[in-house]
Scaffold this motif. Structure first.
Motif, PDB file in Angstrom:
ATOM      1  N   TYR A 292       0.748  -1.160  -0.105  1.00  0.00           N
ATOM      2  CA  TYR A 292       0.222   0.515   0.080  1.00  0.00           C
ATOM      3  C   TYR A 292       1.157   1.223  -0.239  1.00  0.00           C
ATOM      4  N   ARG A 293       0.388   2.784  -0.643  1.00  0.00           N
ATOM      5  CA  ARG A 293       0.828   3.605  -1.020  1.00  0.00           C
ATOM      6  C   ARG A 293       1.821   4.110   1.052  1.00  0.00           C
TER       7      ARG A 293
ATOM      8  N   ARG B  19       1.414   4.669   9.029  1.00  0.00           N
ATOM      9  CA  ARG B  19       0.344   5.724   8.791  1.00  0.00           C
ATOM     10  C   ARG B  19      -0.857   4.953   8.440  1.00  0.00           C
ATOM     11  N   THR B  20      -1.912   5.641   9.099  1.00  0.00           N
ATOM     12  CA  THR B  20      -3.815   5.230   9.113  1.00  0.00           C
ATOM     13  C   THR B  20      -3.861   5.194   7.073  1.00  0.00           C
ATOM     14  N   ARG B  21      -4.741   4.306   7.159  1.00  0.00           N
ATOM     15  CA  ARG B  21      -4.976   3.586   5.830  1.00  0.00           C
ATOM     16  C   ARG B  21      -6.552   4.115   6.013  1.00  0.00           C
ATOM     17  N   LEU B  22      -7.287   4.505   4.755  1.00  0.00           N
ATOM     18  CA  LEU B  22      -8.087   5.346   5.200  1.00  0.00           C
ATOM     19  C   LEU B  22      -8.887   4.360   4.158  1.00  0.00           C
ATOM     20  N   VAL B  23      -9.984   3.596   4.585  1.00  0.00           N
ATOM     21  CA  VAL B  23     -10.932   2.930   2.881  1.00  0.00           C
ATOM     22  C   VAL B  23     -12.100   3.242   3.706  1.00  0.00           C
ATOM     23  N   CYS B  24     -13.190   3.183   2.309  1.00  0.00           N
ATOM     24  CA  CYS B  24     -14.237   3.429   2.063  1.00  0.00           C
ATOM     25  C   CYS B  24     -14.753   2.192   2.617  1.00  0.00           C
ATOM     26  N   SER B  25     -15.807   1.709   3.529  1.00  0.00           N
ATOM     27  CA  SER B  25     -16.864   0.875   3.734  1.00  0.00           C
ATOM     28  C   SER B  25     -18.667   0.484   3.136  1.00  0.00           C
TER      29      SER B  25
END
Length: 63
Positions: A13-14, A57-63
């Motif tokens: 992941y980036r 770092r925190t990974r933001l994902v849509c749920s």
């Protein structure tokens, strides 16, 4: 890849490799062809240190 005896791909992941992500984004502004970097660009210094230190770092994902 078919010419290698063994080859494996792993998605990173980036947020885990910010430097590669920033260089990839920056490359959209370049002409097609090869671009060699002898040194890390100055604008990437802080992210390079963070990646080397393993800063998470925190990974933001849509749920």
């Amino acid at each position: 890849m078919g010419k290698f005896d063994a080859c494996a791909l792993h998605h990173i992941y980036r947020e885990r490799n910010v430097v590669a992500n920033q260089i990839a984004q920056w490359s959209y502004n370049l002409d097609l062809g090869v671009c060699l970097l002898d040194m890390a660009p100055s604008w990437i210094g802080a992210s390079l240190v963070d990646d080397l230190l393993g800063v998470t770092r925190t990974r933001l994902v849509c749920s």
